[in-house]
Design a protein around this motif. Structure first.
Motif, PDB file in Angstrom:
ATOM      1  N   GLY A 121       0.814  -1.188   0.083  1.00 22.83           N
ATOM      2  CA  GLY A 121       0.021   0.268  -0.127  1.00 22.83           C
ATOM      3  C   GLY A 121       0.669   1.381   0.013  1.00 22.83           C
ATOM      4  O   GLY A 121       1.171   1.716   1.023  1.00 22.83           O
ATOM      5  N   PHE A 122       1.062   1.650  -1.241  1.00 20.71           N
ATOM      6  CA  PHE A 122       1.816   2.980  -1.279  1.00 20.71           C
ATOM      7  C   PHE A 122       1.358   3.677  -2.553  1.00 20.71           C
ATOM      8  O   PHE A 122       1.098   3.054  -3.435  1.00 20.71           O
ATOM      9  CB  PHE A 122       3.530   2.916  -1.315  1.00 20.71           C
ATOM     10  N   ASP A 123       1.475   5.056  -2.887  1.00 20.66           N
ATOM     11  CA  ASP A 123       1.063   5.666  -4.052  1.00 20.66           C
ATOM     12  C   ASP A 123       1.984   6.791  -4.168  1.00 20.66           C
ATOM     13  O   ASP A 123       1.859   7.953  -3.195  1.00 20.66           O
ATOM     14  CB  ASP A 123      -0.414   6.125  -3.882  1.00 20.66           C
ATOM     15  N   ILE A 124       3.091   6.578  -4.623  1.00 24.52           N
ATOM     16  CA  ILE A 124       4.248   7.659  -4.882  1.00 24.52           C
ATOM     17  C   ILE A 124       4.177   8.174  -6.454  1.00 24.52           C
ATOM     18  O   ILE A 124       4.078   7.445  -7.419  1.00 24.52           O
ATOM     19  CB  ILE A 124       5.438   6.955  -4.556  1.00 24.52           C
ATOM     20  N   LEU A 125       4.440   9.482  -6.585  1.00 26.54           N
ATOM     21  CA  LEU A 125       4.560  10.009  -7.792  1.00 26.54           C
ATOM     22  C   LEU A 125       5.923  10.551  -7.972  1.00 26.54           C
ATOM     23  O   LEU A 125       6.420  11.460  -7.185  1.00 26.54           O
ATOM     24  CB  LEU A 125       3.499  11.359  -8.014  1.00 26.54           C
ATOM     25  N   CYS A 126       6.883   9.914  -8.598  1.00 25.65           N
ATOM     26  CA  CYS A 126       8.184  10.591  -9.053  1.00 25.65           C
ATOM     27  C   CYS A 126       8.449  11.652  -9.976  1.00 25.65           C
ATOM     28  O   CYS A 126       7.690  11.514 -11.101  1.00 25.65           O
ATOM     29  CB  CYS A 126       9.157   9.408  -9.185  1.00 25.65           C
ATOM     30  N   ILE A 127       8.863  12.805  -9.550  1.00 24.39           N
ATOM     31  CA  ILE A 127       9.105  13.763 -10.622  1.00 24.39           C
ATOM     32  C   ILE A 127      10.709  13.921 -10.964  1.00 24.39           C
ATOM     33  O   ILE A 127      11.366  14.326 -10.151  1.00 24.39           O
ATOM     34  CB  ILE A 127       8.412  15.209 -10.243  1.00 24.39           C
TER      35      ILE A 127
END
Ligand code: GGG
Length: 347
Positions: A121-127
Motif C-alpha cells: 500500500g503506497f502511492d508515490i509520484l516521482c517527478i
C-alpha cells in the motif's frame, strides 16, 4: 469528431510488441469515448541506425513537432549499437528539444500484483527533472587510450531548470496529499545540490500548504523500501530520478508495470509517453513482454490530451485485468493475452 495525431516510435526489442498492444487498447478507448487516434509510425531505432548511420533523420525533431503526442516503446540494442549512441541519438534529443522537462512516473501496486515488500500500500509520484542535470551531455575525454586519459562529465543545473521542476513538483503535491520530498546529495555535491536545496527552500515559501522534506538520495532509496507509504510526491534530478524510479518499479512489482510521461507543461511542443523499461533483448522474441506499463503510459497520454474519462476507463480496465491475475506473474502470460484481457475489460 476530434482526431489526435500520434507519432508512434516503437524503437527496439520489446518496444515493438508493447506499443502494438497498447495501441489496440487506446484506439478502442477512443472509439468508446468519441475521439479518434491517428497513428504515424516511425521506424527510428537501432535497426534504423544500422541502415542509415543515425537513430533518426536529421529533420526528425521537426517531423515530430506537428504531432499532438508521441508514444514510444524502448530504445537500445547494445549488441549492435552502443547504448550511449542510441540514447543520445533518439530519446534524449526529443526530451530536450521539446522541453519535456517533467518526467512523471507513478508507483503504486495494481490490484492482484504482489510487490517484494511485506508492507503493502503506497502511492508515490516521482517527478524526474528531464532535460539537464547529470544528463546534460557536457563533457569530454582527452588523451584517450593513454595512461594520462581523463574523462569529464559535467552536471548542469540552471536556475530556470531547477525552479521549473521544483514548482512542478510543488503543484503536483498540492493537487495530491500535500507532501513533497526533494532529493539531493548536498552533503557531497556542494555546488549543484546545495543550489537545489536552496531553491527548494525559497520556493517552499510560495506553497505554505505543502509539507516539504529534503532527503539525501541514499536515505530516499532506503525509505522507498522500508516505508514507501510515507511518501507522496518525490522530486529529483535527472539521474537520481532515473535510479529511484527503477526502485519504484521494483516495489510496484517490476518494470512491466512502470509507466512514464515526458511532459512539456507549457504545451509548446508534443509530450512523449513511454514505459520506464528498456528494450529487454533477452526476452525480445519470446512474446511475453508485459504491455501494462505502455498501456498505463498511454492512459497518461489520453489524460494529457484532455480525454480524462477515456484515461480513467483504460486504467479501470488495466486494474480489472490484473485483479483477475493476468499480467501479474513475470513471464507467465503472453503479451497479446494480457492486451486482449484489458480490451475485454474496456468493453
Ligand atoms: N522506454 C524507453 C527506454 O528505452 N528507456 C530505457 C532507458 O535506459 N532510458 C534512459 C533514461 O530514461 O534515462
Amino acid at each position: 469528431m476530434t482526431t489526435y495525431r500520434i507519432a508512434l516510435i516503437p524503437g527496439d526489442g520489446i518496444g515493438l510488441p508493447v506499443v502494438d498492444a497498447a495501441w489496440t487498447v487506446l484506439e478502442r478507448a477512443g472509439a468508446l469515448h468519441g475521439f479518434q487516434l491517428s497513428a504515424t509510425r516511425f521506424p527510428w531505432s537501432c535497426d534504423f541506425y544500422r541502415q542509415t548511420g543515425a537513430m533518426m533523420p536529421a529533420d526528425g525533431i521537426e517531423t515530430l513537432r506537428g504531432f499532438d503526442a508521441i508514444l514510444l516503446g524502448a530504445v537500445g540494442w547494445p549488441a549492435a549499437v552502443p547504448d550511449a549512441v542510441s540514447l543520445h541519438g533518439l530519446l534524449l534529443p526529443i526530451r530536450k528539444a521539446f522541453r519535456q522537462y517533467a518526467n512523471i512516473r507513478p508507483h503504486r501496486l495494481l490490484p492482484g500484483v504482489e510487490g517484494p515488500l511485506r508492507r503493502q500500500g503506497f502511492d508515490i509520484l516521482c517527478i524526474r527533472e528531464n532535460t539537464e542535470g547529470e544528463y546534460s551531455g557536457a563533457g569530454g575525454r582527452v588523451h584517450v587510450g593513454t595512461p594520462d586519459e581523463v574523462a569529464v562529465e559535467t552536471a548542469v543545473f540552471t536556475r530556470v531548470g531547477v525552479e521549473r521542476i521544483l514548482r512542478f513538483g510543488f503543484e503536483q503535491a498540492r493537487a495530491r496529499r500535500g507532501k513533497l520530498a526533494s532529493v539531493t546529495k548536498s552533503n557531497a555535491q556542494k555546488h549543484t545540490m546545495v543550489f537545489w536545496d536552496e531553491m527548494t527552500k525559497a520556493i517552499a515559501a510560495d506553497y505554505p500548504d505543502v509539507e516539504v522534506t529534503p532527503y539525501h538520495i541514499d536515505a530516499m532509496a532506503a525509505r522507498m523500501v522500508m516505508a514507501p507509504d510515507t511518501l507522496d510526491v518525490v522530486v529529483a534530478s535527472n539521474l537520481f530520478g532515473d535510479i529511484l524510479t527503477d526502485l519504484g518499479a521494483a516495489i510496484q512489482g517490476g518494470l512491466g508495470f512502470a509507466a512514464s510521461a515526458n511532459i512539456n507543461p507549457d504545451r509548446t511542443a508534443p509530450s512523449m509517453f513511454e514505459p520506464v523499461h528498456g528494450s529487454a533483448p533477452d526476452i525480445a522474441h519470446l512474446g511475453i513482454a508485459n504491455p501494462i506499463a505502455t498501456i498505463w503510459s498511454g492512459a497518461m497520454m489520453l489524460e494529457h490530451l484532455g480525454e480524462r474519462e477515456a484515461a480513467a476507463g483504460v486504467m479501470r480496465a488495466v486494474e480489472a485485468a490484473t485483479a483477475s491475475g493476468i499480467g501479474t506473474r513475470p513471464g507467465q502470460d503472453r503479451t497479446d493475452a494480457i492486451a486482449s484481457t484489458v480490451l475485454r475489460a474496456l468493453g
